[in-house]
Write an enzyme that holds these catalytic residues in place. Structure first.
Site, PDB file in Angstrom:
ATOM      1  N   ASN A   1     -14.988 -15.335  -0.321  1.00  0.00           N
ATOM      2  CA  ASN A   1     -13.689 -15.710  -0.905  1.00  0.00           C
ATOM      3  C   ASN A   1     -13.846 -16.562  -2.158  1.00  0.00           C
ATOM      4  O   ASN A   1     -13.150 -16.354  -3.154  1.00  0.00           O
ATOM      5  CB  ASN A   1     -12.853 -16.486   0.119  1.00  0.00           C
ATOM      6  CG  ASN A   1     -12.398 -15.603   1.266  1.00  0.00           C
ATOM      7  OD1 ASN A   1     -12.370 -14.375   1.150  1.00  0.00           O
ATOM      8  ND2 ASN A   1     -12.057 -16.219   2.385  1.00  0.00           N
TER       9      ASN A   1
ATOM     10  N   ALA B   1       4.342   1.106   7.843  1.00  0.00           N
ATOM     11  CA  ALA B   1       5.181  -0.072   8.135  1.00  0.00           C
ATOM     12  C   ALA B   1       4.508  -0.992   9.152  1.00  0.00           C
ATOM     13  O   ALA B   1       4.034  -0.553  10.193  1.00  0.00           O
ATOM     14  CB  ALA B   1       6.540   0.374   8.673  1.00  0.00           C
TER      15      ALA B   1
ATOM     16  N   GLY C   1      -8.968 -19.663  13.945  1.00  0.00           N
ATOM     17  CA  GLY C   1      -9.583 -18.397  14.388  1.00  0.00           C
ATOM     18  C   GLY C   1     -10.043 -17.502  13.247  1.00  0.00           C
ATOM     19  O   GLY C   1     -10.213 -16.292  13.447  1.00  0.00           O
ATOM     20  N   HIS C   2     -10.265 -18.083  12.090  1.00  0.00           N
ATOM     21  CA  HIS C   2     -10.574 -17.327  10.860  1.00  0.00           C
ATOM     22  C   HIS C   2     -11.805 -16.416  11.029  1.00  0.00           C
ATOM     23  O   HIS C   2     -12.914 -16.905  11.235  1.00  0.00           O
ATOM     24  CB  HIS C   2     -10.843 -18.352   9.745  1.00  0.00           C
ATOM     25  CG  HIS C   2     -10.809 -17.780   8.373  1.00  0.00           C
ATOM     26  ND1 HIS C   2     -10.945 -18.566   7.250  1.00  0.00           N
ATOM     27  CD2 HIS C   2     -10.672 -16.517   7.916  1.00  0.00           C
ATOM     28  CE1 HIS C   2     -10.874 -17.819   6.182  1.00  0.00           C
ATOM     29  NE2 HIS C   2     -10.714 -16.561   6.559  1.00  0.00           N
TER      30      HIS C   2
ATOM     31  N   THR D   1      -6.273  -1.035  10.176  1.00  0.00           N
ATOM     32  CA  THR D   1      -7.068  -2.051   9.491  1.00  0.00           C
ATOM     33  C   THR D   1      -8.444  -2.219  10.128  1.00  0.00           C
ATOM     34  O   THR D   1      -8.635  -1.930  11.319  1.00  0.00           O
ATOM     35  CB  THR D   1      -6.309  -3.400   9.555  1.00  0.00           C
ATOM     36  OG1 THR D   1      -7.158  -4.432   9.098  1.00  0.00           O
ATOM     37  CG2 THR D   1      -5.874  -3.753  10.981  1.00  0.00           C
ATOM     38  N   ASP D   2      -9.380  -2.747   9.349  1.00  0.00           N
ATOM     39  CA  ASP D   2     -10.709  -3.063   9.896  1.00  0.00           C
ATOM     40  C   ASP D   2     -10.663  -4.299  10.798  1.00  0.00           C
ATOM     41  O   ASP D   2     -11.612  -4.551  11.550  1.00  0.00           O
ATOM     42  CB  ASP D   2     -11.738  -3.261   8.773  1.00  0.00           C
ATOM     43  CG  ASP D   2     -11.404  -4.387   7.804  1.00  0.00           C
ATOM     44  OD1 ASP D   2     -10.329  -5.024   7.937  1.00  0.00           O
ATOM     45  OD2 ASP D   2     -12.223  -4.636   6.891  1.00  0.00           O
TER      46      ASP D   2
ATOM     47  N   ARG E   1      -8.015 -21.504   8.269  1.00  0.00           N
ATOM     48  CA  ARG E   1      -7.104 -20.692   9.102  1.00  0.00           C
ATOM     49  C   ARG E   1      -7.614 -20.739  10.551  1.00  0.00           C
ATOM     50  O   ARG E   1      -8.813 -20.516  10.783  1.00  0.00           O
ATOM     51  CB  ARG E   1      -7.149 -19.255   8.575  1.00  0.00           C
ATOM     52  CG  ARG E   1      -6.471 -18.215   9.423  1.00  0.00           C
ATOM     53  CD  ARG E   1      -6.703 -16.800   8.876  1.00  0.00           C
ATOM     54  NE  ARG E   1      -5.874 -16.495   7.724  1.00  0.00           N
ATOM     55  CZ  ARG E   1      -5.973 -15.368   7.012  1.00  0.00           C
ATOM     56  NH1 ARG E   1      -6.859 -14.451   7.322  1.00  0.00           N
ATOM     57  NH2 ARG E   1      -5.179 -15.153   5.984  1.00  0.00           N
TER      58      ARG E   1
ATOM     59  N   TYR F   1      -1.943 -10.724  14.578  1.00  0.00           N
ATOM     60  CA  TYR F   1      -1.786  -9.527  13.730  1.00  0.00           C
ATOM     61  C   TYR F   1      -2.738  -8.422  14.171  1.00  0.00           C
ATOM     62  O   TYR F   1      -2.321  -7.294  14.466  1.00  0.00           O
ATOM     63  CB  TYR F   1      -2.023  -9.886  12.254  1.00  0.00           C
ATOM     64  CG  TYR F   1      -2.299  -8.672  11.385  1.00  0.00           C
ATOM     65  CD1 TYR F   1      -1.306  -7.730  11.103  1.00  0.00           C
ATOM     66  CD2 TYR F   1      -3.581  -8.440  10.850  1.00  0.00           C
ATOM     67  CE1 TYR F   1      -1.569  -6.604  10.322  1.00  0.00           C
ATOM     68  CE2 TYR F   1      -3.857  -7.332  10.085  1.00  0.00           C
ATOM     69  CZ  TYR F   1      -2.842  -6.409   9.819  1.00  0.00           C
ATOM     70  OH  TYR F   1      -3.112  -5.302   9.050  1.00  0.00           O
TER      71      TYR F   1
ATOM     72  N   LEU G   1      -4.462 -13.370  -0.620  1.00  0.00           N
ATOM     73  CA  LEU G   1      -5.397 -14.162  -1.429  1.00  0.00           C
ATOM     74  C   LEU G   1      -5.349 -13.852  -2.935  1.00  0.00           C
ATOM     75  O   LEU G   1      -5.127 -14.763  -3.751  1.00  0.00           O
ATOM     76  CB  LEU G   1      -6.834 -13.961  -0.921  1.00  0.00           C
ATOM     77  CG  LEU G   1      -7.881 -14.763  -1.712  1.00  0.00           C
ATOM     78  CD1 LEU G   1      -7.805 -16.246  -1.391  1.00  0.00           C
ATOM     79  CD2 LEU G   1      -9.303 -14.233  -1.447  1.00  0.00           C
TER      80      LEU G   1
ATOM     81  N   LYS H   1      -2.145  -4.608  15.799  1.00  0.00           N
ATOM     82  CA  LYS H   1      -2.624  -3.383  15.142  1.00  0.00           C
ATOM     83  C   LYS H   1      -3.558  -2.630  16.094  1.00  0.00           C
ATOM     84  O   LYS H   1      -3.508  -1.403  16.175  1.00  0.00           O
ATOM     85  CB  LYS H   1      -3.347  -3.706  13.832  1.00  0.00           C
ATOM     86  CG  LYS H   1      -2.453  -4.203  12.708  1.00  0.00           C
ATOM     87  CD  LYS H   1      -1.398  -3.202  12.258  1.00  0.00           C
ATOM     88  CE  LYS H   1      -1.976  -1.997  11.537  1.00  0.00           C
ATOM     89  NZ  LYS H   1      -0.895  -1.143  10.942  1.00  0.00           N
TER      90      LYS H   1
ATOM     91  N   ARG I   1     -14.977 -10.675   2.761  1.00  0.00           N
ATOM     92  CA  ARG I   1     -14.124  -9.511   2.944  1.00  0.00           C
ATOM     93  C   ARG I   1     -14.702  -8.366   2.113  1.00  0.00           C
ATOM     94  O   ARG I   1     -15.403  -8.600   1.133  1.00  0.00           O
ATOM     95  CB  ARG I   1     -12.671  -9.805   2.479  1.00  0.00           C
ATOM     96  CG  ARG I   1     -11.962 -10.911   3.295  1.00  0.00           C
ATOM     97  CD  ARG I   1     -11.711 -10.442   4.705  1.00  0.00           C
ATOM     98  NE  ARG I   1     -10.987 -11.397   5.550  1.00  0.00           N
ATOM     99  CZ  ARG I   1     -11.583 -12.261   6.370  1.00  0.00           C
ATOM    100  NH1 ARG I   1     -12.909 -12.331   6.440  1.00  0.00           N
ATOM    101  NH2 ARG I   1     -10.867 -13.050   7.143  1.00  0.00           N
TER     102      ARG I   1
ATOM    103  N   ILE J   1       0.838  -1.213   0.000  1.00  0.00           N
ATOM    104  CA  ILE J   1       0.000   0.000   0.000  1.00  0.00           C
ATOM    105  C   ILE J   1       0.869   1.258   0.000  1.00  0.00           C
ATOM    106  O   ILE J   1       0.619   2.205  -0.757  1.00  0.00           O
ATOM    107  CB  ILE J   1      -0.980   0.001   1.198  1.00  0.00           C
ATOM    108  CG1 ILE J   1      -1.830  -1.279   1.184  1.00  0.00           C
ATOM    109  CG2 ILE J   1      -1.889   1.220   1.139  1.00  0.00           C
ATOM    110  CD1 ILE J   1      -2.744  -1.455   2.388  1.00  0.00           C
TER     111      ILE J   1
END
Ligand code: NAD
Ligand code: DAU
Length: 358
Positions: free
Chosen positions: A257, A80, A291-292, A132-133, A289, A158, A198, A162, A222, A11
């Site tokens: 997806n 970053a 805990g997707h 991030t959302d 994944r 992750y 993805l 965040k 998503r 990005i």
């Protein structure tokens, strides 16, 4: 000038391209050049006094202090991060280090720099934190979309790091008065996207005739936003955002997806047909994944109302541009698919295939 962290990544790199389309204001990029960072993405702009790349860690506080004092930026744009959810599940340590501890160091050095500014320079300085959302957690199919007041509920290492960085940014505004701006954006796609995510993974696996690994039942949702639309949102929030505020950014493109993957397959069938069969024949359902998160969706009313930003690409137009870009940029693709990349693919997908149709 602008100091931008992480702009050798997806990005941030696109932001540099976007920035120089409408501005000649110089940029200094601070990027560690991890596996996800690639100087080639911004190579066309690198020229002293115009766009400079400093290889370094946001956690190196002496380096951050030097860059702030030497260049006296009017804004710091913070892209970053360690950004891949699956990698955070395999090894969260780097995520805590960069996203949380690194952001803390950055905030401390910005505080020291900003405190010494005076007058107009102090008032107009901005720290824009790109988030991030995923910090809001997971939605059911019927829940309303995330707004800026949705409680934080991060589910992966992750998103937890965040979320922590967002809280630190908030606290540095509230406590010290630093003029911060935070954007919480949905899933981006477009050129220069590292092929562990993805959309680029599916495009490149399909072209190689490899399985297209869809996690779980493929029905996770998503909200996809073309990366240039995100970059424009960041540009506008930088100019017009209110200090201390957060802005949700999304494309109103909620897609399962499996539908993303079949759209890519059909686009490739049209642009570069296989010798035999269809690309969809390569779709392979694999173990989910852990805990997707089921669904993300953004309510962008605030940024539309206060800033006047709207996305310009539909998913149909954005995915067409993206697939064509991957068909036309062999050199960049070869550059990022190094030995380290192949090792990740082996770690993540090596033994997981459950076969098509599951
Ligand atoms: P990316 O992984 O493609 O790029 C990250 C960049 O940061 C790389 O160039 C890497 O070298 C650099 N970096 C990593 N650790 C560093 C460190 N310690 N010091 C200096 N540089 C370091 O990520 P991206 O997809 O471009 O995401 C950029 C930002 O946007 C991230 O903060 C991410 O959380 C956020 N975000 C991403 C998305 C998305 O869909 N990709 C959506 C919303 C928000
Ligand atoms: O929502 C914003 C977030 O979007 C950003 O904060 C992250 O940095 C970014 O990586 C992205 O996170 P996701 O986990 O949503 O993106 P990813 O491309 O990894 O996965 C998208 C969806 O596709 C997700 O539901 C998992 C699924 N998936 C992913 C891969 C890599 C698969 O089914 N198969 C795969 O091989």
């Amino acid at each position: 000038m602008l100091l931008i962290t992480g702009a050798a990544g997806f990005i941030g790199g696109n932001f540099v391209h976007h920035w120089f389309e409408s501005s000649s204001e110089p940029v200094v990029v601070l990027d560690k050049l991890t596996y996800a960072g690639n100087a080639a993405t911004i190579a066309a702009f690198l020229k002293p006094g115009h766009c400079e790349l400093v290889q370094g860690d946001i956690g190196d506080r002496a380096l951050v202090a030097r860059l702030l004092n030497e260049h006296a930026p009017r804004a710091l744009l913070h892209f970053a991060a360690e950004s891949h959810v699956d990698r955070s599940i395999h090894g969260p340590g780097e995520f805590v280090q960069t996203n949380l501890v690194g952001t803390f160091g950055l905030l401390e050095e910005v505080r020291a720099y900003w405190t010494e500014l005076s007058g107009e320079k102090r008032d107009s300085f901005r720290l824009l934190h790109v988030s991030t959302d995923e910090v809001y957690g997971s939605l059911s199919d019927t829940d309303p979309a995330f707004t800026e007041t949705t409680p934080y509920s991060p589910n992966s290492p992750y998103s937890a790091t965040k979320a922590g960085s967002d809280h630190l940014v908030r606290a540095y505004h509230h406590t010290y008065g630093i003029p911060t701006l935070t954007t919480n954006c949905s899933n981006n796609y477009g050129p220069y996207h590292f092929p562990e995510k993805l959309i680029p993974l599916m495009i490149l696996n399909a072209l190689d005739g490899k399985p297209l690994p869809v996690y779980g039942d493929g029905k996770n949702i998503r909200d996809w936003l073309y990366v240039r639309d995100h970059c424009e949102a960041i540009r506008q929030v930088l100019e017009r955002g209110r200090p201390g505020e957060t802005y949700n950014v999304g494309g109103k493109n909620e897609i399962r997806n499996i539908d993303v993957v079949t759209t890519i397959c059909r686009k490739l069938d049209a642009l570069r047909p296989r010798a035999t069969g269809k690309y969809e024949d390569l779709i392979t359902y694999v173990t989910d994944r852990p805990g997707h998160d089921r669904r993300y969706a953004i309510d962008p009313s605030k940024i539309e109302r206060e800033i006047g930003w709207q996305p310009t690409e539909t998913f149909a137009s954005g995915i067409e541009k993206t697939v064509r870009w991957y068909l036309e940029n062999d050199e960049w693709i070869a550059g990022v698919r190094s030995g380290a990349y192949r090792q990740w693919i082996q770690t993540q997908y090596g033994h997981e295939s459950r076969g098509p149709g599951v």
